[in-house]
Design a protein around this motif. Sequence first.
Motif, mmCIF file in Angstrom:
data_model
loop_
_atom_site.group_PDB
_atom_site.id
_atom_site.type_symbol
_atom_site.label_atom_id
_atom_site.label_comp_id
_atom_site.label_asym_id
_atom_site.label_seq_id
_atom_site.Cartn_x
_atom_site.Cartn_y
_atom_site.Cartn_z
ATOM 1 N N THR A 216 28.666 0.950 15.564
ATOM 2 C CA THR A 216 28.247 1.374 17.225
ATOM 3 C C THR A 216 29.525 0.852 18.003
ATOM 4 O O THR A 216 29.729 1.682 18.975
ATOM 5 C CB THR A 216 26.969 0.600 17.761
ATOM 6 O OG1 THR A 216 26.143 1.170 16.868
ATOM 7 C CG2 THR A 216 26.715 0.644 19.040
ATOM 8 N N LEU A 217 29.922 -0.319 17.709
ATOM 9 C CA LEU A 217 31.107 -0.799 18.692
ATOM 10 C C LEU A 217 32.456 0.140 18.625
ATOM 11 O O LEU A 217 32.872 0.062 19.586
ATOM 12 C CB LEU A 217 31.610 -2.368 18.255
ATOM 13 C CG LEU A 217 30.382 -3.526 18.767
ATOM 14 C CD1 LEU A 217 30.588 -4.801 18.386
ATOM 15 C CD2 LEU A 217 30.039 -3.531 20.137
ATOM 16 N N ILE A 218 32.482 0.480 17.415
ATOM 17 C CA ILE A 218 33.590 1.449 17.369
ATOM 18 C C ILE A 218 33.711 2.470 18.102
ATOM 19 O O ILE A 218 34.833 2.996 18.776
ATOM 20 C CB ILE A 218 33.912 1.857 15.876
ATOM 21 C CG1 ILE A 218 34.400 0.748 15.023
ATOM 22 C CG2 ILE A 218 34.936 3.058 15.767
ATOM 23 C CD1 ILE A 218 34.164 1.186 13.381
ATOM 24 N N ASP B 273 37.272 -2.876 13.122
ATOM 25 C CA ASP B 273 37.666 -1.293 13.473
ATOM 26 C C ASP B 273 38.050 -0.312 12.378
ATOM 27 O O ASP B 273 37.316 0.442 11.964
ATOM 28 C CB ASP B 273 38.035 -0.934 14.709
ATOM 29 C CG ASP B 273 37.378 -1.518 16.123
ATOM 30 O OD1 ASP B 273 36.127 -2.287 15.839
ATOM 31 O OD2 ASP B 273 37.726 -1.378 17.126
ATOM 32 N N ARG B 274 39.411 -1.153 12.063
ATOM 33 C CA ARG B 274 40.003 -0.101 11.138
ATOM 34 C C ARG B 274 39.460 -0.055 9.711
ATOM 35 O O ARG B 274 39.562 0.928 9.021
ATOM 36 C CB ARG B 274 41.477 -0.542 10.811
ATOM 37 C CG ARG B 274 42.267 -0.574 12.092
ATOM 38 C CD ARG B 274 43.741 -0.806 12.043
ATOM 39 N NE ARG B 274 43.992 -2.247 11.561
ATOM 40 C CZ ARG B 274 44.499 -3.346 12.567
ATOM 41 N NH1 ARG B 274 44.391 -2.955 13.886
ATOM 42 N NH2 ARG B 274 44.695 -4.433 12.033
ATOM 43 N N ALA B 275 38.965 -1.316 9.386
ATOM 44 C CA ALA B 275 38.376 -1.581 8.098
ATOM 45 C C ALA B 275 36.768 -0.874 7.836
ATOM 46 O O ALA B 275 36.441 -0.067 6.920
ATOM 47 C CB ALA B 275 37.827 -2.936 7.540
ATOM 48 N N TYR B 276 36.045 -0.834 8.933
ATOM 49 C CA TYR B 276 34.645 -0.278 8.985
ATOM 50 C C TYR B 276 34.651 1.277 9.282
ATOM 51 O O TYR B 276 33.771 1.890 8.772
ATOM 52 C CB TYR B 276 33.797 -1.089 10.160
ATOM 53 C CG TYR B 276 32.440 -1.338 9.722
ATOM 54 C CD1 TYR B 276 32.256 -2.439 8.943
ATOM 55 C CD2 TYR B 276 31.283 -0.507 10.314
ATOM 56 C CE1 TYR B 276 31.004 -2.668 8.747
ATOM 57 C CE2 TYR B 276 30.111 -1.083 9.952
ATOM 58 C CZ TYR B 276 29.860 -2.094 9.109
ATOM 59 O OH TYR B 276 28.512 -2.392 8.709
ATOM 60 N N LEU B 277 35.453 1.877 10.046
ATOM 61 C CA LEU B 277 35.541 3.241 10.195
ATOM 62 C C LEU B 277 35.684 4.287 8.982
ATOM 63 O O LEU B 277 34.724 4.862 8.739
ATOM 64 C CB LEU B 277 36.855 3.556 10.997
ATOM 65 C CG LEU B 277 36.873 5.234 11.578
ATOM 66 C CD1 LEU B 277 35.513 5.554 12.147
ATOM 67 C CD2 LEU B 277 38.385 5.241 12.413
#
Length: 328
Positions: free
Chosen positions: A227-229, A248-252
């Motif tokens: 959600t934060l992304i 962000d870079r890992a979760y996306l």
Amino acid sequence: MAANILTDPGLMPELRRVDHGFFGPDSVAWRVWTHPSILIGLQRAVAVQFLNPFFTAAHDDAQAIYKYPGHFYDMTLGFLLSGILGDSRTALQTSDFIMRIHTRATGIEPISGRRYHANNPETQLFTHIDGWQSMLKCYEVFGPGPLSPADDHRFWNECATAAELFTCKPDDIPRSRDGVREYYATLRPQLCVTEAALSGMRQLLATSGPNSTAKLAAFSRFATPATLITLPSWMRRLIGFDQPAAVDRAYLPFMRGLLGTLNKSKRATRTTVRLAAPISGRILRQHWAAGTPRRAEVATVAEARKLYRQELRDENGFSSDTEYTAAH
């Protein structure tokens, strides 16, 4: 007040009996709102709505997000899905049912001292645009990517159609993503964060408390990085929920892969949705299982309301034309 598909699972097979509803199989709305990213989209939508002081005041007074966090989440998503995936009668019945409940949701917003009402057209315009924009944002970020210009135009026209189920005016709905950006730019000076808003956001993004469950608490924390992304940096700073760029870079790509895999199977999608939101999962199951309705056509809200007005007014307990009109 009559039961409907949000309160009586036995009525669920009637999701799409009469017609294709207000959108239909070829709609962009059906494509976006049946993607597994809707679970992230709802969390995003409600988080943004807490920036509206009138929304916050209503939820702080009701306390539903604390008393019944799972029910609040599920009923909200189920209500939206029934309006988009249900036939015209089901969509109107559920909308009128919720609007009737909203007639009792009124009080004083403490910052301005003004009265809030859950059926206020300006507040409903904000929550409606936010809901559709959040679903589209999460679909594009974690799903197949940006819509084509033609589909984007169709999506926002469908959003305007859905607005006819609320008190806001369809003509006030932006018809493009640029129009949505302009709407938020105009609205931004009115947004704020209060103690009540931060408390509501914390409960949404990291659900806890005696009325929560381990499953719901785990889901909220699992969804929050995604959600934060999707939130703009200014909003992340404003609400005080942020995360390192490395997260962000890992979760996306992780969430893209996970939701992409789920989206390959209708059963996997509805099962996952049902784990977090049982009513919503049942709606998706009936959506995909629905056969050809009696009229294989897409209805208009005006036609359906004229057809079912008296019937639905009686079912939903509206005692007079004045009360029914006031709720719309």
